[in-house]
Enzyme design. Structure first.
Site, PDB file in Angstrom:
ATOM      1  N   PHE A 126       0.861  -1.172   0.000  1.00  0.00           N
ATOM      2  CA  PHE A 126       0.000   0.000   0.000  1.00  0.00           C
ATOM      3  C   PHE A 126       0.907   1.234   0.000  1.00  0.00           C
ATOM      4  O   PHE A 126       1.857   1.304   0.786  1.00  0.00           O
ATOM      5  CB  PHE A 126      -0.915  -0.014   1.229  1.00  0.00           C
ATOM      6  N   ASP A 198       1.863  -4.725   8.541  1.00  0.00           N
ATOM      7  CA  ASP A 198       0.697  -3.857   8.388  1.00  0.00           C
ATOM      8  C   ASP A 198      -0.516  -4.775   8.283  1.00  0.00           C
ATOM      9  O   ASP A 198      -0.645  -5.556   7.329  1.00  0.00           O
ATOM     10  CB  ASP A 198       0.879  -3.000   7.121  1.00  0.00           C
ATOM     11  N   TYR A 223     -10.908   1.540  10.815  1.00  0.00           N
ATOM     12  CA  TYR A 223     -12.123   1.859  10.031  1.00  0.00           C
ATOM     13  C   TYR A 223     -12.518   0.787   9.023  1.00  0.00           C
ATOM     14  O   TYR A 223     -13.508   0.953   8.320  1.00  0.00           O
ATOM     15  CB  TYR A 223     -11.988   3.229   9.354  1.00  0.00           C
ATOM     16  N   LYS A 224     -11.751  -0.298   8.929  1.00  0.00           N
ATOM     17  CA  LYS A 224     -12.122  -1.346   7.961  1.00  0.00           C
ATOM     18  C   LYS A 224     -12.949  -2.411   8.676  1.00  0.00           C
ATOM     19  O   LYS A 224     -14.095  -2.185   9.018  1.00  0.00           O
ATOM     20  CB  LYS A 224     -10.874  -1.925   7.317  1.00  0.00           C
ATOM     21  N   ARG A 372     -12.961  -4.763  -6.817  1.00  0.00           N
ATOM     22  CA  ARG A 372     -12.620  -5.397  -5.542  1.00  0.00           C
ATOM     23  C   ARG A 372     -13.894  -5.623  -4.734  1.00  0.00           C
ATOM     24  O   ARG A 372     -14.690  -4.700  -4.538  1.00  0.00           O
ATOM     25  CB  ARG A 372     -11.681  -4.432  -4.803  1.00  0.00           C
TER      26      ARG A 372
HETATM   27  C1  LIG Z   1      -2.524  -1.826   3.780  1.00  0.00           C
HETATM   28  C2  LIG Z   1      -2.887  -0.420   4.165  1.00  0.00           C
HETATM   29  N1  LIG Z   1      -2.055   0.286   4.931  1.00  0.00           N
HETATM   30  C3  LIG Z   1      -2.346   1.559   5.308  1.00  0.00           C
HETATM   31  C4  LIG Z   1      -3.520   2.162   4.900  1.00  0.00           C
HETATM   32  C5  LIG Z   1      -3.788   3.587   5.271  1.00  0.00           C
HETATM   33  O1  LIG Z   1      -3.934   3.754   6.615  1.00  0.00           O
HETATM   34  P1  LIG Z   1      -4.172   5.191   7.266  1.00  0.00           P
HETATM   35  O2  LIG Z   1      -5.204   5.897   6.443  1.00  0.00           O
HETATM   36  O3  LIG Z   1      -4.674   4.863   8.646  1.00  0.00           O
HETATM   37  O4  LIG Z   1      -2.877   5.910   7.299  1.00  0.00           O
HETATM   38  C6  LIG Z   1      -4.426   1.448   4.118  1.00  0.00           C
HETATM   39  C7  LIG Z   1      -5.691   2.065   3.697  1.00  0.00           C
HETATM   40  O5  LIG Z   1      -6.502   1.527   3.002  1.00  0.00           O
HETATM   41  C8  LIG Z   1      -4.098   0.121   3.732  1.00  0.00           C
HETATM   42  O6  LIG Z   1      -4.918  -0.585   2.959  1.00  0.00           O
END
Ligand SMILES: Cc1ncc(COP(=O)(O)O)c(C=O)c1O
Length: 413
Positions: A126, A198, A223-224, A372
């Site tokens: 990501f 992560d 939030y997921k 997705r």
């Molecule tokens: C794998 C991954 N890491 C980090 C994030 C972003 O996290 P944040 O918005 O809390 O910084 C996301 C957001 O979808 C994600 O899918």
């Protein structure tokens, strides 16, 4: 033989966690295949939002920091999450976003391996994970932090004694492909590498055993699959054994050992509160805290079992629908190798997704060409999956997605 609506109803009747969907407020007629991106509101989360604003903030004003334990929310919420990731108490705190938390722990992880500078990550990680590492590289200089990325199949070959930190996302955000955390962590440790996971697309939906797997650090998202609401705070896991061996870089008053002494010199708190910087977002953290209560009524094993059954049902329906052959699966074929999502490539994935949304089946699109679909077992039914495939088939058969209203790209996709 193509499964029928009766098959869907039969599976729903046999589903031992089907009743949990009543704890969510999904708008009538909508099927939500996007809980992997933003979980829906639960009744308890909504009540918590009202309670914290009307009663706590409204009536009790500033006394709520003590009276309603606002000050302990990061730890109390963190401990609820700890139960979902296999962490003993004292190793998890709720705070900030994943991006900010990664900045903190990547810096800490580099301190644990001071003679090395390489940060190894997957090239299709990501983007925020890579941006944070690039930012630290700019601040610290390449002699202290140097990002190296490679394909996910090559990661294990690159685990050498030059690598300081391995920074990986457990479930790929596009394809859903997973790593074996235990195996990769062990291989990295054998080369003296500190590992950060992560868990954005893992927590709340996949079985995790961070302590048992000897994970060093992890971050994850509120939030997921935890359904904490838009912009809900994230979390940090830091193994007990490391907690006295670094100073986190975003020093702020809430991470001080005695914030209300207002001392001029920073002395870090012990344990997980050392990761705090500023004042916690009380309203959104209270909402997340309450949303987590649903996990008192279900095990992650039950959630995973249903997720696999939902995805299998989707696959059976798809395979029996030749008009869906244009959608190419980019997720791993075996459910054991993927998280709780299915991703398909199609040149018109964006328009197909918009057309689905217009028909009340909410999925999402990821560049360049990925449709997705997220399978959140707490509120989805087998009948929802049946209807989703019926709509998708009708869209692809009729090519209705080619209509102009479905092709214009919006700011958030
Ligand atoms: C794998 C991954 N890491 C980090 C994030 C972003 O996290 P944040 O918005 O809390 O910084 C996301 C957001 O979808 C994600 O899918």
């Amino acid at each position: 033989l193509k499964p029928t609506l009766i098959d869907a109803i039969t599976q729903d009747n046999a589903d031992e966690i089907a009743h949990l969907k009543n704890q969510f407020e999904i708008p009538a007629g909508k099927i939500y295949l996007d809980g992997n991106s933003l979980g829906p509101v639960s009744i308890s989360a909504k009540h918590a939002a009202l309670e914290v604003v009307q009663q706590q903030w409204g009536n009790d004003l500033i006394s709520s920091w003590n009276k309603h334990s606002w000050i302990d929310l990061p730890i109390n919420t963190g401990e609820k999450i700890a139960k979902l990731v296999g962490a003993e108490p004292g190793q998890l705190i709720c705070c900030d976003s994943i991006s900010v938390n990664l900045f903190k722990i990547l810096h800490c992880a580099l301190q644990l391996n001071p003679k090395r500078s390489l940060v190894l990550s997957q090239e299709d990680n990501f983007p925020t994970d890579l941006y944070v590492a690039q930012g630290l590289q700019r601040i610290l200089g390449v002699e202290h932090c140097s990002l190296l990325t490679t394909s996910d199949t090559d990661i294990e070959n690159q685990l050498t004694e030059k690598v300081a930190v391995l920074l990986l996302t457990h479930v790929n955000f596009r394809s859903g492909k997973t790593y074996d955390i235990e195996k990769v962590t062990r291989a990295a440790h054998a080369k003296g590498i500190i590992v950060i996971w992560d868990l954005a697309h893992s927590v709340g939906v996949l079985p995790l055993a961070l302590d048992e797997w000897q994970v060093d650090f992890a971050v994850g998202c509120g939030y997921k699959y935890l359904n904490g609401g838009p912009g809900a705070p994230a979390f940090i896991y830091a193994a007990d054994r490391h907690q006295n061996s670094f100073l986190q870089p975003l020093q702020g008053w809430m991470g001080h050992m005695a914030p209300f002494d207002f001392s001029k010199k920073y002395s870090p708190s012990q344990g997980m509160t050392q990761f705090l910087s500023g004042t916690p977002p009380v309203i959104s953290m209270s909402v997340l805290n309450s949303a987590l209560d649903i996990f008192d009524h279900v095990s992650i094993g039950q959630i995973r079992h249903k997720a696999i059954a939902l995805m299998n049902f989707f696959n059976e329906l798809k395979q029996a629908s030749p008009e869906l052959d244009e959608l190419q699966l980019i997720s791993p074929k075996s459910a054991n190798d993927r998280g709780s999502q299915l991703a398909y490539s199609h040149p018109d994935a964006y328009s197909i997704c918009q057309n689905l949304i217009a028909r009340n089946v909410i999925a999402d699109f990821r560049r360049p060409d990925v449709l997705r679909l997220g399978f959140s077992p707490l509120f989805l039914s087998f009948q929802n999956i049946y209807t989703s495939v019926t709509e998708l088939s009708s869209i692809l058969k009729s090519k209705s997605y080619r209509a102009q209203q479905f092709t214009a790209k919006q700011k958030v996709t």
